[in-house]
Design a protein around this motif. Sequence first.
Motif, PDB file in Angstrom:
ATOM      1  N   TYR A   1       0.829  -1.207   0.000  1.00 38.56           N
ATOM      2  CA  TYR A   1       0.000   0.000   0.000  1.00 38.56           C
ATOM      3  C   TYR A   1       0.858   1.249   0.000  1.00 38.56           C
ATOM      4  O   TYR A   1       1.849   1.345   0.713  1.00 38.56           O
ATOM      5  N   SER A   2       0.450   2.211  -0.791  1.00 35.59           N
ATOM      6  CA  SER A   2       1.145   3.483  -0.894  1.00 35.59           C
ATOM      7  C   SER A   2       1.012   4.271   0.407  1.00 35.59           C
ATOM      8  O   SER A   2       0.030   4.135   1.134  1.00 35.59           O
ATOM      9  N   GLU A   3       1.989   5.116   0.676  1.00 38.99           N
ATOM     10  CA  GLU A   3       1.907   6.000   1.843  1.00 38.99           C
ATOM     11  C   GLU A   3       1.083   7.245   1.533  1.00 38.99           C
ATOM     12  O   GLU A   3       0.739   8.003   2.420  1.00 38.99           O
ATOM     13  N   ILE A   4       0.760   7.440   0.272  1.00 35.16           N
ATOM     14  CA  ILE A   4      -0.061   8.575  -0.154  1.00 35.16           C
ATOM     15  C   ILE A   4      -1.521   8.240   0.102  1.00 35.16           C
ATOM     16  O   ILE A   4      -1.990   7.150  -0.189  1.00 35.16           O
ATOM     17  N   THR A   5      -2.265   9.192   0.669  1.00 36.13           N
ATOM     18  CA  THR A   5      -3.681   9.009   0.971  1.00 36.13           C
ATOM     19  C   THR A   5      -4.511   9.881   0.032  1.00 36.13           C
ATOM     20  O   THR A   5      -4.189  11.046  -0.180  1.00 36.13           O
ATOM     21  N   TYR A   6      -5.569   9.300  -0.518  1.00 38.73           N
ATOM     22  CA  TYR A   6      -6.459  10.010  -1.434  1.00 38.73           C
ATOM     23  C   TYR A   6      -7.843  10.129  -0.800  1.00 38.73           C
ATOM     24  O   TYR A   6      -8.319   9.187  -0.176  1.00 38.73           O
ATOM     25  N   GLY A   7      -8.476  11.272  -0.976  1.00 32.85           N
ATOM     26  CA  GLY A   7      -9.817  11.492  -0.450  1.00 32.85           C
ATOM     27  C   GLY A   7     -10.869  11.286  -1.520  1.00 32.85           C
ATOM     28  O   GLY A   7     -10.705  11.735  -2.656  1.00 32.85           O
ATOM     29  N   TYR A   8     -11.924  10.571  -1.161  1.00 32.64           N
ATOM     30  CA  TYR A   8     -13.055  10.327  -2.041  1.00 32.64           C
ATOM     31  C   TYR A   8     -14.336  10.598  -1.274  1.00 32.64           C
ATOM     32  O   TYR A   8     -14.430  10.267  -0.089  1.00 32.64           O
ATOM     33  N   SER A   9     -15.319  11.151  -1.945  1.00 31.82           N
ATOM     34  CA  SER A   9     -16.613  11.315  -1.293  1.00 31.82           C
ATOM     35  C   SER A   9     -17.253   9.939  -1.140  1.00 31.82           C
ATOM     36  O   SER A   9     -16.934   9.003  -1.885  1.00 31.82           O
ATOM     37  N   LYS A  10     -18.157   9.822  -0.198  1.00 26.76           N
ATOM     38  CA  LYS A  10     -18.847   8.544  -0.008  1.00 26.76           C
ATOM     39  C   LYS A  10     -19.648   8.178  -1.254  1.00 26.76           C
ATOM     40  O   LYS A  10     -19.772   7.002  -1.589  1.00 26.76           O
ATOM     41  N   ASN A  11     -20.165   9.172  -1.957  1.00 23.54           N
ATOM     42  CA  ASN A  11     -20.889   8.912  -3.204  1.00 23.54           C
ATOM     43  C   ASN A  11     -19.967   8.340  -4.278  1.00 23.54           C
ATOM     44  O   ASN A  11     -20.363   7.440  -5.021  1.00 23.54           O
ATOM     45  N   GLU A  12     -18.735   8.862  -4.368  1.00 20.07           N
ATOM     46  CA  GLU A  12     -17.773   8.334  -5.338  1.00 20.07           C
ATOM     47  C   GLU A  12     -17.447   6.869  -5.043  1.00 20.07           C
ATOM     48  O   GLU A  12     -17.376   6.047  -5.956  1.00 20.07           O
ATOM     49  N   ILE A  13     -17.268   6.548  -3.772  1.00 24.92           N
ATOM     50  CA  ILE A  13     -16.966   5.175  -3.366  1.00 24.92           C
ATOM     51  C   ILE A  13     -18.131   4.251  -3.724  1.00 24.92           C
ATOM     52  O   ILE A  13     -17.929   3.169  -4.283  1.00 24.92           O
ATOM     53  N   SER A  14     -19.342   4.682  -3.432  1.00 23.61           N
ATOM     54  CA  SER A  14     -20.525   3.872  -3.769  1.00 23.61           C
ATOM     55  C   SER A  14     -20.602   3.613  -5.263  1.00 23.61           C
ATOM     56  O   SER A  14     -20.897   2.490  -5.695  1.00 23.61           O
ATOM     57  N   GLN A  15     -20.325   4.627  -6.052  1.00 22.58           N
ATOM     58  CA  GLN A  15     -20.363   4.477  -7.505  1.00 22.58           C
ATOM     59  C   GLN A  15     -19.278   3.508  -7.987  1.00 22.58           C
ATOM     60  O   GLN A  15     -19.531   2.668  -8.851  1.00 22.58           O
ATOM     61  N   MET A  16     -18.074   3.600  -7.421  1.00 18.91           N
ATOM     62  CA  MET A  16     -16.998   2.681  -7.811  1.00 18.91           C
ATOM     63  C   MET A  16     -17.344   1.237  -7.446  1.00 18.91           C
ATOM     64  O   MET A  16     -17.016   0.309  -8.190  1.00 18.91           O
ATOM     65  N   GLN A  17     -18.033   1.039  -6.330  1.00 20.09           N
ATOM     66  CA  GLN A  17     -18.456  -0.314  -5.962  1.00 20.09           C
ATOM     67  C   GLN A  17     -19.493  -0.839  -6.940  1.00 20.09           C
ATOM     68  O   GLN A  17     -19.428  -1.986  -7.374  1.00 20.09           O
ATOM     69  N   LYS A  18     -20.454  -0.011  -7.318  1.00 14.27           N
ATOM     70  CA  LYS A  18     -21.488  -0.418  -8.271  1.00 14.27           C
ATOM     71  C   LYS A  18     -20.889  -0.782  -9.622  1.00 14.27           C
ATOM     72  O   LYS A  18     -21.367  -1.689 -10.299  1.00 14.27           O
TER      73      LYS A  18
END
Length: 62
Positions: free
Chosen positions: A35-52
């Motif tokens: 795992y990278s040491e860099i952290t990325y922020g995503y909205s909860k809506n973006e995460i839901s869409q990526m799961q779908k």
Amino acid sequence: MKLEKVTSDSLYLSLNDYEISKKSRLYKIDKDENYSEITYGYSKNEISQMQKEGIIFDINRD
């Protein structure tokens, strides 16, 4: 992806440096050193869409 932090509307994730073609092989790359040491922020809506869309198989929580 590995979950690093949660806020009311966002998730902060570290991305795995490797990809797999099958969900059943996830255990092969799910190691801390991958795992990278860099952290990325995503909205909860973006995460839901990526799961779908099947982009995200799993999110690990430490």
